[in-house]
Structures are given as structure tokens and as C-alpha cells.
Design an enzyme around this catalytic site. Structure first.
Site, PDB file in Angstrom:
ATOM      1  N   ASP A 201       0.842  -1.202   0.000  1.00 36.84           N
ATOM      2  CA  ASP A 201       0.000   0.000   0.000  1.00 36.84           C
ATOM      3  C   ASP A 201       0.875   1.250   0.000  1.00 36.84           C
ATOM      4  OD1 ASP A 201      -2.390   1.465   0.074  1.00 36.84           O
ATOM      5  OD2 ASP A 201      -2.379   1.552   2.261  1.00 36.84           O
ATOM      6  N   ASP A 219       4.014   1.171   7.811  1.00 33.85           N
ATOM      7  CA  ASP A 219       2.784   0.419   7.508  1.00 33.85           C
ATOM      8  C   ASP A 219       3.053  -0.756   6.572  1.00 33.85           C
ATOM      9  OD1 ASP A 219       1.330   2.093   9.128  1.00 33.85           O
ATOM     10  OD2 ASP A 219       0.620   3.369   7.500  1.00 33.85           O
TER      11      ASP A 219
END
Length: 269
Positions: A201, A219
Site C-alpha cells: 500500500d 505500515d
């Protein structure tokens, strides 16, 4: 006789130390109860207390960020350094459905639990594993410190409780953007060849820039192995998103070239 007295004094000191440590723990637990019990369920709180009681965490303080699926708190690690404490919420019904595609075909996690809570535990373990592999490959990521159930403890990217800005949050000069992009590509190359991972992502919201312009990739929960069926698609999407950001800010960035820079190099450990 003298040795016996010294031994007795030592035992008393150890007893006092254990008592003091337990008292500090009870105080911390009371403070946490007041501030966190409205957000997290009892099992999550018990996991947090366990991290505190075993010395992996010394303190949990204010919220750094709060989303619909997790919250990140500023804390102090067992070694006395600033830490980020990421706690996944166990109340998001769409959590598993939105993330199942990343876990399927991951050779490290062959058994996917049907239970919602256990899936979140697996997701937290998976993010920790991705961080460990990336960190060991020399990628600029938060250093992983501890993990238990739905709680992940990692290096805090900031100073005195103030997080360094995300790439999207700060304005940079042209030459600074060049340096940041170069550093990001270097890290993505190490991630690909050294850790054999693709960020699932990647965007300007998942890059933190320190004062010295060092770019950290964050992340990594959705990162997949390079052998994963979605790896190429996710890599192409990430490089396209990355270039869109830099192009908007006046720096020429071609996704195909960046993709080649990441994939076309040898082992970059």
C-alpha cells in the site's frame, strides 16, 4: 556472620525492589484503566499489561494517531527509548474481508483462522514479521521491538513525543525531493531483493521523513512476498502512486523507470 548479614540485606533490598516495581506496575495499570478501558476490551488491556509487567514496555502515553482499525500510542520501551505502540481494534467487521487477499498465499502463515479476533492477532504477527525481515535487510523502517496478540511495539520515528512528518505533510525544495525519492527507491530495492517483500500500500502517506531527510517506510502490514500472486500488481500500483506525488510537486518521476530501478538490480542487502 558478616556474610550472612550482607546476604540478608541483599535479599531485603531485592524484596523492596520487587515491591516497588509491582507498585509502579499497579499505578501504571490504574492510569491505563482510566484512559484506555473505554476504547479497548479486557483481553487487549491484559495483553498491554503483560508487555508492561514483563519489561518490554515501561510506559504508554498519549495517542499519536487514531483510525477506525487501529490506534498508535507514544510510549517508552523496556530499554528506555521512545516507542510507538500500535493497537489493532477488534471491532471492525470489514477488517478480515479487506485483508484476506494479502494473507492467502503467504507461505509464512499457512493456517488462516476463521475466528475474527485470531485473524487480527495473525495480522499483527504478520506486520511484525515483515518489519523484522525488512529491518534485517537494511531497509529504513521502524525497528520492531515486541508483539503480543493485537499489539505491536516498534521504534518511534520522532523526538520527545512529536512524530516526524509524513511525506505528504511537509513542503520540500526540489533538491530535497530528489534526495527523498532516491532514498525511497533504495529502500524499496532493499525491501524487494533483501527481504523479498513488496509494500502492499505504498503512497506518500506511508513514508515518514526525518530531519536529515532520511525517508522511512511504514505500515508494512500489507506487504507481500515477491512470490505472491499479487506482488507485481501491488508493486506497479505503488510506483505509480509514488510518481504521481512527486510529479505533482515538480519532480519528474516515471513509474516504469522506478519499477526497473527496484526490480532490475541485484541483491541489495
Amino acid at each position: 556472620m558478616k556474610g550472612g548479614v550482607e546476604d540478608l540485606e541483599k535479599k531485603l533490598q531485592q524484596k523492596e525492589y520487587r515491591k516497588e516495581r509491582q507498585q509502579r506496575y499497579l499505578i501504571k495499570r490504574s492510569e491505563l484503566d482510566e484512559s484506555l478501558e473505554e476504547v479497548f476490551d479486557q483481553k487487549t488491556l491484559l495483553s498491554l499489561y503483560d508487555l508492561l509487567n514483563t519489561g518490554k514496555l515501561r510506559q504508554v502515553m498519549g495517542v499519536i494517531s487514531a483510525g477506525k482499525e487501529s490506534r498508535i500510542y507514544h510510549g517508552i520501551s523496556g530499554d528506555g527509548v521512545e516507542a510507538a505502540v500500535k493497537i489493532y481494534l477488534v471491532s471492525s467487521a470489514e477488517f478480515k474481508r479487506n485483508r484476506l487477499q494479502y494473507v492467502v498465499d503467504d507461505p509464512r502463515f499457512k493456517s488462516i483462522p476463521g475466528d475474527f479476533r485470531k485473524f487480527i492477532y495473525l495480522w499483527s504477527r504478520r506486520e511484525y514479521a515483515n518489519l523484522v525481515e525488512a529491518f534485517e535487510a537494511g531497509v529504513a523502517v521502524p525497528k520492531p521491538l515486541a508483539q503480543k496478540e493485537n499489539i505491536l511495539v516498534m521504534q518511534f520515528l520522532g523526538e520527545k513525543g512529536m512524530r516526524y512528518p509524513l511525506l505528504v505533510e511537509e513542503s520540500f525544495e526540489y533538491d530535497e525531493l530528489e534526495n527523498i525519492l532516491r532514498h525511497v527507491v533504495e529502500n524499496l530495492r532493499k525491501l524487494y531483493h533483501g527481504a523479498e517483500l513488496v509494500h502492499g500500500d505504498l503512497s506518500e502517506y506511508n513514508i515518514i521523513v526525518a530531519k536529515d531527510l532520511k525517508a522511512y517506510i511504514i505500515d508494512l502490514a500489507q506487504a507481500v512476498k515477491t512470490s505472491h500472486p499479487l506482488a507485481r500488481q501491488l508493486l506497479e500500483k505503488g510506483t505509480s502512486t509514488l510518481c504521481n506525488f512527486f510529479n505533482k510537486h515538480g519532480l519528474k518521476c516515471e513509474p516504469d523507470y522506478i519499477l526497473q530501478e527496484i526490480v532490475g538490480k541485484g541483491d541489495c542487502k
